[in-house]
Design a protein around this motif. Structure first.
Motif, mmCIF file in Angstrom:
data_model
loop_
_atom_site.group_PDB
_atom_site.id
_atom_site.type_symbol
_atom_site.label_atom_id
_atom_site.label_comp_id
_atom_site.label_asym_id
_atom_site.label_seq_id
_atom_site.Cartn_x
_atom_site.Cartn_y
_atom_site.Cartn_z
ATOM 1 N N ASP A 85 8.494 -0.257 -4.203
ATOM 2 C CA ASP A 85 8.056 0.926 -4.936
ATOM 3 C C ASP A 85 6.734 0.646 -5.630
ATOM 4 O O ASP A 85 6.605 -0.347 -6.341
ATOM 5 C CB ASP A 85 9.106 1.324 -5.989
ATOM 6 C CG ASP A 85 10.308 1.991 -5.342
ATOM 7 O OD1 ASP A 85 10.227 2.325 -4.139
ATOM 8 O OD2 ASP A 85 11.314 2.191 -6.029
ATOM 9 N N CYS A 86 5.758 1.496 -5.404
ATOM 10 C CA CYS A 86 4.448 1.327 -6.018
ATOM 11 C C CYS A 86 4.582 1.352 -7.544
ATOM 12 O O CYS A 86 5.128 2.300 -8.101
ATOM 13 C CB CYS A 86 3.520 2.457 -5.554
ATOM 14 S SG CYS A 86 1.945 2.450 -6.413
ATOM 15 N N PRO A 87 4.114 0.296 -8.225
ATOM 16 C CA PRO A 87 4.230 0.264 -9.689
ATOM 17 C C PRO A 87 3.362 1.324 -10.368
ATOM 18 O O PRO A 87 3.590 1.666 -11.516
ATOM 19 C CB PRO A 87 3.728 -1.135 -10.062
ATOM 20 C CG PRO A 87 3.614 -1.896 -8.782
ATOM 21 C CD PRO A 87 3.469 -0.903 -7.673
ATOM 22 N N LYS A 88 2.378 1.845 -9.654
ATOM 23 C CA LYS A 88 1.460 2.813 -10.267
ATOM 24 C C LYS A 88 1.975 4.237 -10.199
ATOM 25 O O LYS A 88 1.769 5.024 -11.104
ATOM 26 C CB LYS A 88 0.094 2.724 -9.589
ATOM 27 C CG LYS A 88 -0.576 1.383 -9.812
ATOM 28 C CD LYS A 88 -1.989 1.388 -9.243
ATOM 29 C CE LYS A 88 -2.674 0.059 -9.465
ATOM 30 N NZ LYS A 88 -2.223 -0.982 -8.528
ATOM 31 N N CYS A 89 2.625 4.602 -9.095
ATOM 32 C CA CYS A 89 3.063 5.992 -8.966
ATOM 33 C C CYS A 89 4.525 6.134 -8.557
ATOM 34 O O CYS A 89 5.051 7.231 -8.555
ATOM 35 C CB CYS A 89 2.163 6.746 -7.991
ATOM 36 S SG CYS A 89 2.349 6.201 -6.282
ATOM 37 N N GLY A 90 5.183 5.034 -8.209
ATOM 38 C CA GLY A 90 6.606 5.106 -7.897
ATOM 39 C C GLY A 90 6.929 5.472 -6.464
ATOM 40 O O GLY A 90 8.094 5.495 -6.078
ATOM 41 N N PHE B 257 0.850 -1.198 0.000
ATOM 42 C CA PHE B 257 0.000 0.000 0.000
ATOM 43 C C PHE B 257 0.879 1.239 0.000
ATOM 44 O O PHE B 257 1.806 1.343 0.791
ATOM 45 C CB PHE B 257 -0.887 0.003 1.248
ATOM 46 C CG PHE B 257 -1.726 -1.235 1.368
ATOM 47 C CD1 PHE B 257 -2.999 -1.265 0.845
ATOM 48 C CD2 PHE B 257 -1.217 -2.365 1.996
ATOM 49 C CE1 PHE B 257 -3.767 -2.418 0.959
ATOM 50 C CE2 PHE B 257 -1.976 -3.518 2.113
ATOM 51 C CZ PHE B 257 -3.257 -3.540 1.588
ATOM 52 N N CYS B 258 0.583 2.183 -0.883
ATOM 53 C CA CYS B 258 1.367 3.413 -0.913
ATOM 54 C C CYS B 258 0.535 4.565 -0.348
ATOM 55 O O CYS B 258 -0.646 4.427 -0.051
ATOM 56 C CB CYS B 258 1.839 3.742 -2.334
ATOM 57 S SG CYS B 258 0.584 4.532 -3.355
ATOM 58 N N ALA B 259 1.182 5.720 -0.207
ATOM 59 C CA ALA B 259 0.536 6.885 0.401
ATOM 60 C C ALA B 259 -0.631 7.389 -0.454
ATOM 61 O O ALA B 259 -1.479 8.123 0.027
ATOM 62 C CB ALA B 259 1.557 8.003 0.618
ATOM 63 N N ARG B 260 -0.647 7.024 -1.720
ATOM 64 C CA ARG B 260 -1.750 7.453 -2.583
ATOM 65 C C ARG B 260 -2.878 6.431 -2.637
ATOM 66 O O ARG B 260 -3.709 6.473 -3.524
ATOM 67 C CB ARG B 260 -1.229 7.715 -3.989
ATOM 68 C CG ARG B 260 -0.411 8.977 -4.042
ATOM 69 C CD ARG B 260 -0.056 9.325 -5.442
ATOM 70 N NE ARG B 260 0.604 10.625 -5.466
ATOM 71 C CZ ARG B 260 1.330 11.059 -6.466
ATOM 72 N NH1 ARG B 260 1.502 10.308 -7.528
ATOM 73 N NH2 ARG B 260 1.878 12.236 -6.422
ATOM 74 N N GLU B 261 -2.847 5.512 -1.704
ATOM 75 C CA GLU B 261 -3.907 4.510 -1.565
ATOM 76 C C GLU B 261 -3.983 3.558 -2.752
ATOM 77 O O GLU B 261 -5.029 3.013 -3.068
ATOM 78 C CB GLU B 261 -5.266 5.183 -1.329
ATOM 79 C CG GLU B 261 -5.288 5.925 -0.006
ATOM 80 C CD GLU B 261 -6.588 6.706 0.187
ATOM 81 O OE1 GLU B 261 -7.504 6.542 -0.611
ATOM 82 O OE2 GLU B 261 -6.651 7.468 1.159
HETATM 83 ZN ZN LIG Z 1 0.975 4.379 -5.621
#
Ligand SMILES: [Zn+2]
Length: 102
Positions: free
Chosen positions: A40-45, A18-22
């Motif tokens: 590292d989030c694959p969607k936003c890094g 889970f990243c800070a951008r949910e």
């Molecule tokens: Zn993300």
């Protein structure tokens, strides 16, 4: 060198980060691999963690911006304008009352 050496035969586990951008990212690992605490989030890094309630805070400088992140940012232009308007009116109010801002 037996069956286990063949990649597609290796058992997998799906780990959710889970990243800070949910964003919720499911990353497959071999069951033999040690699952890292962060990824590292694959969607936003942004860095993502295993704890959905407590994702790592977004760094001030983003490593990179995906096209999707850019599009989302553009969509919030109106919101940004509202925030700017609010800030400007606050600034004017403070100026009237004689406070030094900068
Ligand atoms: Zn993300």
């Amino acid at each position: 060198m037996g069956e286990a050496e063949r990649g597609d035969a290796a058992p997998r586990q799906a780990v959710t980060y889970f990243c800070a951008r949910e964003h919720r990212s499911v990353v497959p690992f071999s069951t033999e691999a040690q699952v890292p605490d962060s990824w590292d989030c694959p969607k936003c890094g942004l860095p993502a963690s295993l704890d959905s309630d407590n994702p790592p805070p977004a760094p001030k400088i983003e490593p990179y911006k995906t096209h999707l992140a850019y599009v989302k940012e553009r969509r919030s232009d109106k919101e940004a304008e509202d925030i700017l308007d609010e800030a400007l009116s606050l600034l004017r109010t403070r100026r009237k009352s004689g406070d030094i801002i900068f």
